[in-house]
Design a protein around this motif. Structure first.
Motif, PDB file in Angstrom:
ATOM      1  N   ALA A   1       0.814  -1.361   0.012  1.00  0.00           N
ATOM      2  CA  ALA A   1      -0.016  -0.102   0.028  1.00  0.00           C
ATOM      3  C   ALA A   1       0.781   1.383  -0.051  1.00  0.00           C
ATOM      4  N   LEU A   2       2.257   1.089   0.429  1.00  0.00           N
ATOM      5  CA  LEU A   2       2.950   2.321   0.574  1.00  0.00           C
ATOM      6  C   LEU A   2       3.463   2.727  -0.886  1.00  0.00           C
ATOM      7  N   ARG A   3       3.347   1.990  -1.857  1.00  0.00           N
ATOM      8  CA  ARG A   3       3.915   2.087  -3.223  1.00  0.00           C
ATOM      9  C   ARG A   3       2.980   3.405  -3.903  1.00  0.00           C
ATOM     10  N   ARG A   4       1.898   3.582  -3.419  1.00  0.00           N
ATOM     11  CA  ARG A   4       1.001   4.664  -4.007  1.00  0.00           C
ATOM     12  C   ARG A   4       0.812   4.693  -5.498  1.00  0.00           C
ATOM     13  N   ASP A   5       0.592   3.564  -6.123  1.00  0.00           N
ATOM     14  CA  ASP A   5       0.429   3.660  -7.651  1.00  0.00           C
ATOM     15  C   ASP A   5       0.038   2.332  -7.946  1.00  0.00           C
ATOM     16  N   GLY A   6      -0.459   1.883  -9.131  1.00  0.00           N
ATOM     17  CA  GLY A   6      -0.949   0.765  -9.546  1.00  0.00           C
ATOM     18  C   GLY A   6      -2.498   0.339  -9.122  1.00  0.00           C
ATOM     19  N   LEU A   7      -2.688  -0.857  -9.366  1.00  0.00           N
ATOM     20  CA  LEU A   7      -4.286  -1.178  -9.267  1.00  0.00           C
ATOM     21  C   LEU A   7      -4.333  -1.637  -7.736  1.00  0.00           C
ATOM     22  N   PHE A   8      -3.196  -2.251  -7.254  1.00  0.00           N
ATOM     23  CA  PHE A   8      -3.414  -2.682  -5.733  1.00  0.00           C
ATOM     24  C   PHE A   8      -3.693  -1.234  -4.788  1.00  0.00           C
ATOM     25  N   PHE A   9      -2.921  -0.278  -5.126  1.00  0.00           N
ATOM     26  CA  PHE A   9      -3.233   0.861  -4.422  1.00  0.00           C
ATOM     27  C   PHE A   9      -4.533   1.804  -4.604  1.00  0.00           C
ATOM     28  N   ARG A  10      -4.874   1.649  -5.948  1.00  0.00           N
ATOM     29  CA  ARG A  10      -6.194   1.953  -6.227  1.00  0.00           C
ATOM     30  C   ARG A  10      -7.457   1.453  -5.641  1.00  0.00           C
ATOM     31  N   LEU A  11      -7.169  -0.056  -5.593  1.00  0.00           N
ATOM     32  CA  LEU A  11      -8.451  -0.657  -4.855  1.00  0.00           C
ATOM     33  C   LEU A  11      -8.549  -0.431  -3.409  1.00  0.00           C
ATOM     34  N   LEU A  12      -7.374  -0.334  -2.828  1.00  0.00           N
ATOM     35  CA  LEU A  12      -7.340   0.201  -1.312  1.00  0.00           C
ATOM     36  C   LEU A  12      -7.716   1.427  -1.151  1.00  0.00           C
ATOM     37  N   SER A  13      -7.664   2.379  -2.123  1.00  0.00           N
ATOM     38  CA  SER A  13      -8.161   3.766  -2.132  1.00  0.00           C
ATOM     39  C   SER A  13      -9.389   3.994  -2.580  1.00  0.00           C
ATOM     40  N   TRP A  14     -10.234   2.909  -2.759  1.00  0.00           N
ATOM     41  CA  TRP A  14     -11.598   2.923  -3.152  1.00  0.00           C
ATOM     42  C   TRP A  14     -12.260   3.717  -1.957  1.00  0.00           C
ATOM     43  N   ARG A  15     -13.053   4.794  -2.468  1.00  0.00           N
ATOM     44  CA  ARG A  15     -13.755   5.814  -1.589  1.00  0.00           C
ATOM     45  C   ARG A  15     -14.656   5.072  -0.535  1.00  0.00           C
TER      46      ARG A  15
END
Length: 377
Positions: A297-311
């Motif tokens: 999650a610390l990478r701040r880019d990519g699909l994994f980050f966007r999934l966990l950043s889902w509002r």
């Protein structure tokens, strides 16, 4: 009319391309309540807000509520607490070490002040609601003993010793974290001259020792509640997270995070309490999986980050502390009367409403006090 896939709120006849009501509400809430620092891609600054970490908090809260609701597909949802522990250890350690690196010292009094104003007021609101409502719904509730035990963070030992307070047993994990918060700034301050890599290795050795102690304790006593709820037997996740906070390593591939998330999902679906597997390799696997998803999650880019950043997930994460606080008494009223799915739905709905009210009426007004330095005599 349809269901907005972005936010899960119903879009009542909005024209295509417009913003649905739910998305508007969630966007406003997340923007208004996240820390003010902007998101810098690739930044490892602990003060730079990362929505994916709030997403992890939201995921952990959902796991725990599902477990307490007795949803069979999430019988290992108690592992959400292990995810909380790893994440908390990482964030607190990184924050404290960063303060030392920037200023050369640490304002321990200010740290305690901010923790007090962050954690205690929502808990006092929960205890007030508990004292007013629960005696009307359940016979035998003893608020004269339950409330002080929770208020002074004693339940990580009162519950394993005497099985009280039964209807507030979930607060054991808050007691574990609070005791950790009391000691950890002093540990970080005392080790300020030790380089981060050496200290991380020492903390990983401490993690292995804490894991061994938990296994030995359960082997000796065979009482899962005695082993499961105590500070000294549940330090491993916090120590592993603390080691991560010092290393500041980020995986180069998203596969690392996806592997951890899949493993956590498998464990949440298959593990159960009590079992030797849970107290041994099961918890170790859950903690390592949690470490993997936190690092990814610390990478701040990519699909994994966007999934966990889902509002919606970030929304639950921003309210996760209060949701965790209030959900368990609600579950205990409902779960023996109605089916697990309905219990989960009602509990989440009521918990979110109460958590939202606590946020608006209690947490927001106290923000300016949290940022102030306490007066010293």
């Amino acid at each position: 009319m349809g269901l907005c896939p972005y936010c899960l709120f119903t879009d009542f006849g909005y024209p295509q391309g417009s913003t649905c009501l739910g998305r508007t509400i969630l966007t406003y809430f997340v923007a208004a309540n996240a820390p003010s620092s902007r998101i810098i891609p690739g930044s490892t600054d602990p003060l730079n807000y990362n929505p994916a970490l709030d997403g992890l908090r939201g995921l952990a809260a959902l796991m725990v509520v599902a477990y307490h609701s007795k949803l069979s597909m999430v019988q290992g949802g108690f592992l959400g607490v292990d995810l909380f522990f790893v994440l908390s250890g990482m964030l607190i350690t990184r924050l404290l070490r960063s303060e030392l690196e920037v200023s050369g010292t640490m304002d321990v009094g200010r740290f305690y002040w901010r923790r007090l104003l962050r954690l205690w007021p929502p808990m006092l609101v929960m205890l007030l609601l508990y004292a007013c409502v629960m005696p009307l719904l359940i016979d035998g509730v003893d608020i004269t003993s339950d409330v002080p035990m929770v208020m002074f963070y004693l339940t990580d030992y009162t519950y394993p010793l005497w099985r009280i307070p039964e209807l507030l047993r979930h607060t054991w994990s808050l007691s574990v974290e609070e005791h950790f918060y009391l000691v950890w700034p002093l540990v970080i301050l005392a080790t300020r001259k030790v380089d981060a890599r050496t200290l991380a290795m020492a903390l990983f050795c401490a993690y292995l020792a804490a894991t061994g102690w938990r296994m030995m304790d359960y082997s000796l006593f065979g009482d899962w509640e005695w082993t499961y709820f105590r500070l000294d037997t549940r330090l491993s996740g916090l120590l592993l997270g603390s080691a991560l906070g010092l290393v500041r390593w980020e995986p180069t591939s998203e596969a690392f995070g996806w592997t951890g998330l899949v493993l956590l999902a498998i464990l949440a679906a298959t593990m159960s309490l009590p079992s030797w597997f849970q107290f041994s390799s099961g918890t170790v696997l859950a903690e390592l999986a949690s470490a993997a998803v936190v690092c990814a999650a610390l990478r701040r880019d990519g699909l994994f980050f966007r999934l966990l950043s889902w509002r919606p997930l970030v929304f639950f994460g921003l309210l996760s502390y209060s949701i965790y606080l209030v959900h368990y008494p609600i579950v205990r009223v409902l779960r023996d009367e109605i089916d697990p799915s309905t219990t989960f739905a009602i509990t989440m709905a009521v918990s979110v409403v109460i958590a939202w009210a606590i946020h608006i009426l209690v947490e927001r007004p106290l923000r300016r006090w949290r940022n102030a330095k306490p007066a010293m005599a």
